[in-house]
Write a protein that holds these residues in place. Structure first.
Motif, PDB file in Angstrom:
ATOM      1  N   PRO A   2     -33.672 -15.031  25.504  1.00 27.11           N
ATOM      2  CA  PRO A   2     -32.909 -16.085  24.831  1.00 27.11           C
ATOM      3  C   PRO A   2     -33.761 -16.806  23.782  1.00 27.11           C
ATOM      4  CG  PRO A   2     -32.758 -16.272  27.226  1.00 27.11           C
ATOM      5  CD  PRO A   2     -33.856 -15.310  26.934  1.00 27.11           C
ATOM      6  N   VAL A   3     -33.123 -17.166  22.690  1.00 25.95           N
ATOM      7  CA  VAL A   3     -33.742 -17.941  21.623  1.00 25.95           C
ATOM      8  C   VAL A   3     -32.880 -19.186  21.418  1.00 25.95           C
ATOM      9  CG1 VAL A   3     -34.279 -17.963  19.155  1.00 25.95           C
ATOM     10  CG2 VAL A   3     -34.861 -15.965  20.539  1.00 25.95           C
ATOM     11  N   PHE A   4     -33.500 -20.346  21.427  1.00 23.84           N
ATOM     12  CA  PHE A   4     -32.791 -21.630  21.503  1.00 23.84           C
ATOM     13  C   PHE A   4     -32.750 -22.342  20.150  1.00 23.84           C
ATOM     14  CE2 PHE A   4     -33.180 -26.247  21.760  1.00 23.84           C
ATOM     15  CZ  PHE A   4     -32.131 -26.602  22.587  1.00 23.84           C
ATOM     16  N   HIS A   5     -31.584 -22.914  19.840  1.00 28.57           N
ATOM     17  CA  HIS A   5     -31.456 -23.816  18.681  1.00 28.57           C
ATOM     18  C   HIS A   5     -30.623 -25.021  19.075  1.00 28.57           C
ATOM     19  CE1 HIS A   5     -29.960 -25.597  14.946  1.00 28.57           C
ATOM     20  NE2 HIS A   5     -28.765 -25.524  15.509  1.00 28.57           N
ATOM     21  N   SER A   6     -31.033 -26.172  18.580  1.00 26.58           N
ATOM     22  CA  SER A   6     -30.168 -27.350  18.602  1.00 26.58           C
ATOM     23  C   SER A   6     -30.446 -28.170  17.363  1.00 26.58           C
ATOM     24  CB  SER A   6     -30.421 -28.205  19.848  1.00 26.58           C
ATOM     25  OG  SER A   6     -29.652 -29.406  19.772  1.00 26.58           O
ATOM     26  N   CYS A   7     -29.414 -28.738  16.779  1.00 22.56           N
ATOM     27  CA  CYS A   7     -29.597 -29.720  15.730  1.00 22.56           C
ATOM     28  C   CYS A   7     -30.104 -31.021  16.362  1.00 22.56           C
ATOM     29  CB  CYS A   7     -28.277 -29.969  14.996  1.00 22.56           C
ATOM     30  SG  CYS A   7     -27.675 -28.545  14.074  1.00 22.56           S
ATOM     31  N   GLY A   8     -30.482 -31.972  15.529  1.00 25.92           N
ATOM     32  CA  GLY A   8     -30.894 -33.276  16.020  1.00 25.92           C
ATOM     33  C   GLY A   8     -32.271 -33.265  16.661  1.00 25.92           C
ATOM     34  N   ASN A   9     -32.622 -34.375  17.276  1.00 21.30           N
ATOM     35  CA  ASN A   9     -33.933 -34.555  17.899  1.00 21.30           C
ATOM     36  C   ASN A   9     -33.862 -34.220  19.387  1.00 21.30           C
ATOM     37  OD1 ASN A   9     -36.429 -35.344  18.821  1.00 21.30           O
ATOM     38  ND2 ASN A   9     -36.197 -37.500  18.294  1.00 21.30           N
ATOM     39  N   TRP A  10     -34.245 -33.017  19.720  1.00 19.58           N
ATOM     40  CA  TRP A  10     -34.241 -32.572  21.115  1.00 19.58           C
ATOM     41  C   TRP A  10     -35.663 -32.496  21.672  1.00 19.58           C
ATOM     42  CZ3 TRP A  10     -37.136 -28.228  21.671  1.00 19.58           C
ATOM     43  CH2 TRP A  10     -37.271 -27.378  20.575  1.00 19.58           C
ATOM     44  N   SER A  11     -36.637 -33.039  20.954  1.00 22.72           N
ATOM     45  CA  SER A  11     -38.038 -32.891  21.359  1.00 22.72           C
ATOM     46  C   SER A  11     -38.297 -33.426  22.766  1.00 22.72           C
ATOM     47  CB  SER A  11     -38.967 -33.584  20.358  1.00 22.72           C
ATOM     48  OG  SER A  11     -38.675 -34.976  20.275  1.00 22.72           O
ATOM     49  N   GLY A  12     -37.544 -34.445  23.184  1.00 20.64           N
ATOM     50  CA  GLY A  12     -37.707 -34.978  24.525  1.00 20.64           C
ATOM     51  C   GLY A  12     -37.225 -34.038  25.610  1.00 20.64           C
ATOM     52  N   ARG A  13     -36.536 -32.977  25.234  1.00 21.49           N
ATOM     53  CA  ARG A  13     -36.055 -31.982  26.203  1.00 21.49           C
ATOM     54  C   ARG A  13     -36.846 -30.674  26.094  1.00 21.49           C
ATOM     55  NH1 ARG A  13     -30.759 -33.624  27.195  1.00 21.49           N
ATOM     56  NH2 ARG A  13     -30.936 -32.693  29.272  1.00 21.49           N
ATOM     57  N   ALA A  14     -37.989 -30.716  25.461  1.00 17.36           N
ATOM     58  CA  ALA A  14     -38.767 -29.489  25.235  1.00 17.36           C
ATOM     59  C   ALA A  14     -39.119 -28.794  26.543  1.00 17.36           C
ATOM     60  CB  ALA A  14     -40.032 -29.793  24.440  1.00 17.36           C
ATOM     61  N   ALA A  15     -39.485 -29.554  27.557  1.00 14.95           N
ATOM     62  CA  ALA A  15     -39.826 -28.944  28.841  1.00 14.95           C
ATOM     63  C   ALA A  15     -38.612 -28.255  29.454  1.00 14.95           C
ATOM     64  CB  ALA A  15     -40.372 -30.000  29.800  1.00 14.95           C
TER      65      ALA A  15
END
Length: 377
Positions: free
Chosen positions: A273-286
């Motif tokens: 799987p390769v993941f994309h999301s718009c917006g600021n998802w940096s807090g969900r990196a883990a």
């Protein structure tokens, strides 16, 4: 003047171009150009760290109202490929049979709505998971939107002799599909508590439908296939399957782990799987890194790229040494690109920088600056 997101643009990552007819596209020159890049793409794919640059050419009409007409979509995309050869980059561009994000929901009888000069929209019609499950009408490839994607792939292959790289269509994650295109978002939230078994069944159904459609597209495209597809830098030498998973921002870690992750990995099948999301998802990196076998993650960086971009330093810190390739999109001139890359770079980080520099000169300056950073590391 401080850099900021330009809300007056229909597509902040777009490059407007005049269409180029297929019989005027220089296929031989493109084939030679792609061959020149493939060895480098293969070396980057095999490396544990490093930086590769991709100058993405995203024609706004292709990803909005213009997708309705397959001939025009192809001609805009061919113009993009032609123009891209003048811009310094490590990874070539590719064609995509983009026809909106409602292909899977089309299998449930949800039609496209065409609003003036907008991408096709879908209106979620179900109030609970059981209702959605029972509404399934046909496999995705036999639905109105799915048929168009398959016919579009055939059309693109015929027009280019199958010699130009082509990805599968934009693949939305099962979470995006269930929580926005099938169920009303509020209904989705209630189903987590009211009917969790039905919701889990709907996720499994969507993942199965999506896997089948992915396999059909992949088989049809054949040797022209590039991965991971859609908004990611893609190559015949790359692996993985891209998913747009933007709704990760609307649910907590526990339901994401219970519903979204199993369905995502099932839809990916044997692919990583390769993941994309718009917006600021940096807090969900883990949380993103907890997706089994995830191989790449994409995020917007820089004020001109997204209304709420990721902080580059946070992404760099989160993915350095993780074994997951970080793919970042940066809108702006060479100075902006280099400023953001400096924030992101870390030892042990494997990084793809997708740029949108307006001129070949700006692009060359950005690539040169990145190379100098690497040499000085």
């Amino acid at each position: 003047m401080a850099k900021e997101f330009d809300y007056t643009k229909a597509d902040s990552q777009g490059t407007s171009l005049a269409p180029l007819a297929a019989d005027r596209f220089d296929i031989e020159a493109w084939v030679d150009y792609e061959v020149e890049k493939l060895a480098g793409c293969g070396a980057f794919e095999a490396a544990p760290e490093g930086v590769a640059v991709y100058r993405r050419f995203r024609v706004p009409e292709v990803f909005s109202w213009g997708c309705r007409e397959r001939k025009m979509s192809l001609e805009w995309q061919l113009a993009a490929l032609e123009a891209s050869r003048s811009y310094a980059a490590d990874i070539p561009n590719f064609l995509e049979p983009w026809y909106g994000i409602g292909t899977v929901s089309s299998a449930f009888g949800i039609p496209y709505e065409w609003h003036k000069r907008q991408a096709p929209a879908v209106r979620p019609r179900f109030t609970n998971a059981r209702e959605a499950i029972e509404a399934l009408e046909y496999p995705v490839a036999e639905s109105p939107a799915g048929r168009e994607v398959m016919e579009r792939i055939d059309y693109f292959l015929e027009a280019t002799g199958g010699r130009v790289p082509l990805s599968i269509s934009d693949t939305q994650s099962p979470l995006n599909i269930v929580s926005s295109y099938l169920l009303e978002p509020s209904a989705f939230m209630f189903e987590i508590y009211d009917h969790p078994e039905d919701l889990a069944e709907l996720f499994r159904l969507v993942a199965s439908l999506e896997r089948e459609f992915i396999e059909a597209q992949t088989a049809l495209i054949g040797d022209a296939l590039v991965r991971p597809g859609h908004g990611f830098a893609s190559s015949r030498e790359f692996s993985g399957l891209g998913f747009s998973d933007d709704n990760i921002m609307m649910i907590g870690n526990d339901p994401y782990g219970e519903y979204a992750i199993p369905a995502l990995t099932a839809a990916a099948g044997a692919e990583t799987p390769v993941f994309h999301s718009c917006g600021n998802w940096s807090g969900r990196a883990a949380l993103v890194q907890s997706i089994p076998r995830v191989s790449m993650a994409d995020g917007a960086v820089g004020a001109e790229t997204d209304p709420d971009p990721n902080p580059g330093a946070a992404l760099g810190e989160a993915f350095a040494g993780s074994g997951v390739t970080l793919h970042v999109r940066i809108v702006g001139d060479a100075a902006t690109v280099l400023e953001e890359v400096k924030r992101i770079r870390r030892p042990g980080l494997k990084l793809i920088v997708a740029t949108y520099c307006e001129t070949p000169e700006e692009q060359a300056a950005a690539v040169r600056g990145i190379r100098e950073m690497e040499e000085g590391a």
